[in-house]
Design a protein around this motif. Structure first.
Motif, PDB file in Angstrom:
ATOM      1  N   ASN A   1      13.160   6.648   3.980  1.00  0.00           N
ATOM      2  CA  ASN A   1      12.410   6.781   2.721  1.00  0.00           C
ATOM      3  C   ASN A   1      11.232   5.822   2.643  1.00  0.00           C
ATOM      4  O   ASN A   1      10.682   5.598   1.564  1.00  0.00           O
ATOM      5  CB  ASN A   1      13.341   6.530   1.531  1.00  0.00           C
ATOM      6  N   ARG A   2      10.849   5.258   3.788  1.00  0.00           N
ATOM      7  CA  ARG A   2       9.755   4.286   3.805  1.00  0.00           C
ATOM      8  C   ARG A   2       8.539   4.863   4.517  1.00  0.00           C
ATOM      9  O   ARG A   2       8.657   5.472   5.575  1.00  0.00           O
ATOM     10  CB  ARG A   2      10.198   2.999   4.512  1.00  0.00           C
ATOM     11  N   ILE A   3       7.373   4.643   3.910  1.00  0.00           N
ATOM     12  CA  ILE A   3       6.110   4.996   4.561  1.00  0.00           C
ATOM     13  C   ILE A   3       5.716   3.808   5.433  1.00  0.00           C
ATOM     14  O   ILE A   3       5.493   2.706   4.927  1.00  0.00           O
ATOM     15  CB  ILE A   3       5.009   5.292   3.527  1.00  0.00           C
ATOM     16  N   THR A   4       5.630   4.033   6.745  1.00  0.00           N
ATOM     17  CA  THR A   4       5.382   2.923   7.666  1.00  0.00           C
ATOM     18  C   THR A   4       3.948   2.871   8.178  1.00  0.00           C
ATOM     19  O   THR A   4       3.511   1.832   8.667  1.00  0.00           O
ATOM     20  CB  THR A   4       6.335   3.001   8.864  1.00  0.00           C
ATOM     21  N   ARG A   5       3.203   3.978   8.091  1.00  0.00           N
ATOM     22  CA  ARG A   5       1.834   3.989   8.620  1.00  0.00           C
ATOM     23  C   ARG A   5       0.977   4.911   7.790  1.00  0.00           C
ATOM     24  O   ARG A   5       1.398   6.019   7.431  1.00  0.00           O
ATOM     25  CB  ARG A   5       1.836   4.459  10.075  1.00  0.00           C
ATOM     26  N   LEU A   6      -0.233   4.441   7.474  1.00  0.00           N
ATOM     27  CA  LEU A   6      -1.159   5.214   6.638  1.00  0.00           C
ATOM     28  C   LEU A   6      -2.542   5.202   7.242  1.00  0.00           C
ATOM     29  O   LEU A   6      -2.943   4.243   7.899  1.00  0.00           O
ATOM     30  CB  LEU A   6      -1.222   4.642   5.221  1.00  0.00           C
TER      31      LEU A   6
ATOM     32  N   ILE B   1       0.831  -1.195   0.000  1.00  0.00           N
ATOM     33  CA  ILE B   1       0.000   0.000   0.000  1.00  0.00           C
ATOM     34  C   ILE B   1       0.871   1.254   0.000  1.00  0.00           C
ATOM     35  O   ILE B   1       0.530   2.269  -0.610  1.00  0.00           O
ATOM     36  CB  ILE B   1      -0.966  -0.028   1.211  1.00  0.00           C
ATOM     37  N   ALA B   2       2.046   1.182   0.689  1.00  0.00           N
ATOM     38  CA  ALA B   2       2.978   2.313   0.652  1.00  0.00           C
ATOM     39  C   ALA B   2       3.511   2.517  -0.760  1.00  0.00           C
ATOM     40  O   ALA B   2       3.641   3.655  -1.231  1.00  0.00           O
ATOM     41  CB  ALA B   2       4.123   2.079   1.626  1.00  0.00           C
TER      42      ALA B   2
END
Length: 432
Positions: A422-427, A389-390
């Motif tokens: 550079n990582r999206i960890t929570r949305l 999803i990220a």
């Protein structure tokens, strides 16, 4: 006009032709509507009619040509006889009466009635008419072949080509559509639907879609002291761990916890030295298994067969340049069919990476795969360009978003809650 023998012969001929018209119309509907899967099951049980139906429907173009030829012959002939009969009785007005009368008779008794019956009971009707239709196809074969050649020639001039190669794909799509339809109508439970569709998808999905990324792989450094290696292996929830030296692209082997413990036991029982001092002689590379590398483009179905053939459950995934991309296990592939498999040693988040707050928003781990999210919530987010999803948010936004940024696409609103490097960890995701 007297009701002589010619009248009755003509009338009975028209009646017989109407019956033949009904037979051809009903046969066409039954043979085209019958499920080949059901016919195959009946044929396997010894039904000769089902076997004939399978043979007839194998070449649907030839079958339709023969049925339409027979149907048109009997309809035109019955209309001609009715016109001659009514013209003899009523003069020139008989033409209009014959047209009106035969239209009603053919529509009701030659088309609607037999087709309605055939579509209500397609398999039973198909198994009964198939042996007769096979004979008629042989009789009409010369004419049908000429007609088919003419039709294909005309289609060729219009730029239309046959698509015989897409038959297997069409069968798979038909099965998947039937399963999805059964779920929407309440005949198939969600778990059963997910398992069936998951099994169908194995041939169309590759290992890079479900593998554990290299950032998530736990590895053992072959240069570490034996005590540290043993402690790491015992603390790990995994029974197989890759071994590297100098950098994690230099994989020397894969150590199984049982092989490690056997070697430790052998050393501890050695009479050369006493106690823990024996561990100094531990050579983990010596007892490790040879690493098994696979390309990231391998399909899941092919890889599952390879696992079973090699009698191994663990493979390292590399790209076209030979660089390590991740790892995949047999359990990962099975989870695509049966869902998450956990044991007493697995470290699993309580919410599985997906939770819902009081406002109705979904709080999602950025590493959660789009496929798992779709299966959990019956969504249809695309997974063609990204697996997680990220990754989908990064792909759609064409940037690496900062915390607090929001985006709207594919009918959902995405808000970045946490970002690490550079990582999206929570949305936070909310359907629009």
């Amino acid at each position: 006009m007297t009701l002589d023998a010619a009248f009755w012969i003509t009338a009975l001929s028209i009646l017989g032709l109407l019956c033949l018209s009904a037979f051809f119309s009903g046969s066409e509907t039954a043979l085209t509507a019958a499920s080949r899967g059901k016919l195959k099951a009946q044929a396997d049980k010894g039904s000769s009619g089902a076997a004939s139906a399978m043979a007839v429907t194998e070449d649907s173009e030839r079958m339709i040509g023969a049925l339409l030829l027979g149907n048109n012959i009997v309809n035109i002939l019955s209309a001609s006889l009715a016109t001659a009969l009514l013209t003899r009785m009523f003069g020139d007005s008989g033409v209009a009466l014959a047209t009106l009368g035969m239209t009603v008779l053919v529509l009701i008794f030659g088309e609607v009635l037999p087709k309605t019956f055939a579509i209500t009971y397609p398999e039973p009707v198909a198994t009964r008419v198939a042996p007769i239709i096979r004979v008629l196809i042989l009789l009409f074969s010369p004419v049908v072949s000429v007609v088919r050649a003419v039709v294909r020639g005309l289609l060729h001039l219009l730029g239309v080509r046959g698509n015989d190669e897409g038959r297997m794909t069409a069968i798979r799509e038909e099965i998947a559509g039937t399963i999805a339809l059964g779920h929407s109508e309440g005949a198939v439970e969600k778990d059963a639907r997910d398992r069936l569709l998951g099994a169908l998808d194995l041939t169309h999905r590759t290992v890079d879609e479900i593998m554990r990324h290299r950032r998530q792989i736990e590895m053992i450094n072959a240069d570490d002291p034996p005590e540290k290696i043993l402690s790491q292996a015992l603390a790990s929830p995994h029974t197989r761990l890759p071994i590297f030296r100098e950098n994690d692209d230099n994989i020397l082997g894969v150590i199984h916890a049982k092989d490690l413990l056997r070697e430790v036991d052998r050393l501890m029982r050695s009479e050369e030295t006493v106690g823990m001092a024996n561990l100094a002689g531990l050579d983990i590379v010596k007892v490790a298994m040879k690493p098994y590398f696979i390309p990231e483009t391998t399909t899941l179905d092919e890889q599952m067969r390879e696992f079973l053939t090699r009698r191994t459950h663990f493979a390292l995934v590399v790209d076209e340049y030979g660089a390590l991309q991740g790892l995949i296990t047999l359990e990962d592939i099975l989870e695509e069919i049966v869902g998450e498999i956990t044991d007493e040693f697995d470290v699993v988040a309580k919410d599985g990476g997906l939770s819902r707050n009081e406002a109705g928003d979904y709080i999602i781990d950025g590493a959660m795969t789009i496929r798992d999210l779709n299966r959990a919530n019956d969504w249809s987010l695309p997974d063609d360009e990204a697996n997680t999803i990220a990754g989908l948010v990064i792909h759609e936004s064409q940037t690496i978003p900062s915390e607090g940024q929001t985006f709207s696409f594919h009918g959902f609103r995405f808000e970045v809650l946490q970002r690490r490097e550079n990582r999206i960890t929570r949305l936070r995701v909310r359907p629009l």
